[in-house]
Design a protein around this motif. Structure first.
Motif, short mmCIF file in Angstrom:
data_model
loop_
_atom_site.label_atom_id
_atom_site.label_comp_id
_atom_site.label_asym_id
_atom_site.label_seq_id
_atom_site.Cartn_x
_atom_site.Cartn_y
_atom_site.Cartn_z
N GLY A 64 43.69 50.30 39.35
CA GLY A 64 42.73 50.13 40.43
C GLY A 64 41.37 49.71 39.92
O GLY A 64 40.72 48.82 40.49
N TRP A 65 40.93 50.35 38.83
CA TRP A 65 39.63 50.01 38.23
C TRP A 65 39.64 48.58 37.71
O TRP A 65 38.74 47.79 38.02
CB TRP A 65 39.33 50.99 37.09
N ARG A 66 40.65 48.23 36.93
CA ARG A 66 40.66 46.94 36.25
C ARG A 66 40.73 45.78 37.24
O ARG A 66 40.04 44.77 37.08
CB ARG A 66 41.83 46.86 35.27
N MET A 67 41.54 45.91 38.27
CA MET A 67 41.67 44.80 39.22
C MET A 67 40.43 44.65 40.08
O MET A 67 40.10 43.54 40.51
CB MET A 67 42.94 44.99 40.04
N THR A 68 39.72 45.74 40.31
CA THR A 68 38.45 45.64 41.03
C THR A 68 37.40 44.96 40.17
O THR A 68 36.66 44.08 40.64
CB THR A 68 37.97 47.04 41.46
N ILE A 69 37.32 45.35 38.90
CA ILE A 69 36.38 44.71 37.98
C ILE A 69 36.73 43.24 37.81
O ILE A 69 35.84 42.38 37.68
CB ILE A 69 36.38 45.42 36.62
N GLY A 70 38.02 42.91 37.85
CA GLY A 70 38.44 41.52 37.74
C GLY A 70 37.90 40.67 38.88
O GLY A 70 37.43 39.54 38.66
N ALA A 71 37.98 41.19 40.09
CA ALA A 71 37.43 40.45 41.25
C ALA A 71 35.92 40.36 41.15
O ALA A 71 35.32 39.30 41.41
CB ALA A 71 37.85 41.13 42.54
N ALA A 72 35.27 41.46 40.74
CA ALA A 72 33.81 41.47 40.64
C ALA A 72 33.32 40.51 39.57
O ALA A 72 32.24 39.91 39.70
CB ALA A 72 33.33 42.89 40.34
N SER A 73 34.09 40.35 38.51
CA SER A 73 33.68 39.50 37.41
C SER A 73 33.46 38.07 37.86
O SER A 73 32.51 37.40 37.43
CB SER A 73 34.73 39.55 36.30
N GLU A 263 41.91 39.15 30.21
CA GLU A 263 41.48 40.47 30.70
C GLU A 263 40.20 40.95 30.02
O GLU A 263 40.00 42.15 29.85
CB GLU A 263 42.60 41.51 30.52
N GLU A 264 39.31 40.02 29.68
CA GLU A 264 38.08 40.42 28.99
C GLU A 264 36.86 40.47 29.90
O GLU A 264 35.94 41.24 29.67
CB GLU A 264 37.82 39.46 27.83
N TYR A 265 36.82 39.60 30.90
CA TYR A 265 35.75 39.61 31.90
C TYR A 265 34.36 39.37 31.31
O TYR A 265 33.38 39.97 31.74
CB TYR A 265 35.78 40.92 32.71
N LEU A 266 34.30 38.50 30.32
CA LEU A 266 33.02 38.11 29.73
C LEU A 266 32.56 36.80 30.34
O LEU A 266 33.37 35.94 30.71
CB LEU A 266 33.15 37.96 28.22
N PRO A 267 31.24 36.59 30.48
CA PRO A 267 30.74 35.35 31.08
C PRO A 267 30.74 34.20 30.10
O PRO A 267 30.37 34.35 28.93
CB PRO A 267 29.31 35.72 31.47
#
Length: 316
Positions: A64-73, A263-267
């Motif tokens: 749940g955490w990871r997929m939410t952060i993925g969308a936010a990224s 799966e790193e979510y870096l800009p």
């Protein structure tokens, strides 16, 4: 033809053609809509089946955490501010109440971390477990994927943690190195990635940025997408120093771990050269130039790594 024979790129092209998407919503990671008297809205939906996204070392809270952060990224890398979130859950009936609670808690806590209100969603029963997270944000201006000639690509030099973990996991070696502190940190970042949230000062520099993507599908995938209309010459690996040393210690390729992780979510930002010193001063590093041509090159050879791509053979 079967979907697996076409590949993700072709399938997305078919879908965008049928929808009739135009700039700035074609070939972008978010969707924009101008709302009178409100401003520019940025929308993002992201999701997947738990059978493909939940590994043995992840809890339902982690998912749940990871997929939410993925969308936010994707919202953050477009320098938009998330304001509200909804989720859609499809679960098999043999899950426990505890597992449902953990999934929702993971979404709720991640939403709080990124500053978005979790305002509800949808629940379904099915033969597979699927989680989708949709985010609404406010943007300053549209930002696409394709850099301009002369741009410099910059990022935060923390690549490799999740690439290292996935390489070890898919090779069946993760358990052997679980006590290594770098591996342990990589597992934690893979389970619960930290969101990159641009500061207000950085948002004020938005005119320095011609294109942006997050690295959720791997740096190689980012460069492949950015290099469709220009030539990208990579001259250094933005890998974390400890990860590079660990890769060499265990006989792994730092190059493959850096480009192929996901799966790193870096800009990854394409910035105007006159803005480069500002970004370097706040912790970014430059690692590639944008030139006339097409494709991605590293050390004078064409880069073949493309990160995570659905409907195709896995990279690892």
């Amino acid at each position: 033809m079967m979907l697996k024979e076409l590949g993700e790129d072709k399938l997305i092209s078919i879908m965008q053609s049928l929808i009739g998407l135009k700039y700035p919503n074609v070939d972008n990671d978010v969707s924009y809509v101008e709302l009178p008297n409100v401003g520019l809205l940025a929308l993002k939906i992201d999701g997947g089946s738990l059978s493909r996204t939940k590994t043995d070392f992840m809890t339902y809270y982690d998912v749940g955490w990871r997929m939410t952060i993925g969308a936010a990224s994707d919202i953050f890398v477009k320098f938009a501010k998330p304001i509200a979130l909804v989720s859609s859950l499809t679960l098999r009936g043999n899950h426990s109440e505890f597992e449902l609670r953990e999934l929702v808690k993971g979404i709720k806590d991640a939403a709080k971390t990124i500053g978005a209100a979790y305002i509800g969603g949808d629940l379904n029963e099915g033969d597979d477990d699927v989680l989708d997270v949709a985010l609404l944000g406010i943007a300053n201006k549209p930002i696409g994927r394709v850099p301009q000639l002369g741009d410099v690509l910059v990022t935060i030099p923390e690549f490799g943690f999740t690439g290292l973990i996935f390489k070890l996991w898919y090779s069946g070696l993760l358990g052997s190195y679980i006590n290594d502190p770098v591996v342990a940190k990589g597992i934690e970042l893979t389970r619960r990635p930290k969101p990159w949230i641009p500061s207000d000062e950085l948002v004020n520099r938005i005119n320095c940025i011609n294109a942006s993507m997050d690295s959720s599908d791997g740096l190689g995938r980012v460069l492949y997408e950015m290099g469709k209309g220009v030539k990208i010459k990579v001259y250094s690996l933005p890998i974390n120093n400890d990860v590079e040393l660990t890769c060499r210690k265990y006989g792994l390729s730092p190059e493959e771990v850096t480009f192929n992780g996901g799966e790193e979510y870096l800009p990854v930002l394409a910035v105007k050269p006159e803005c480069l010193n500002y970004f370097k001063a706040i912790g970014f590093v430059d690692f590639a130039n944008v030139e006339e041509g097409n494709g991605v090159y590293f050390n004078s050879r064409e880069l073949q790594y493309k990160g995570w791509v659905y409907f195709s053979k896995p990279t690892y």
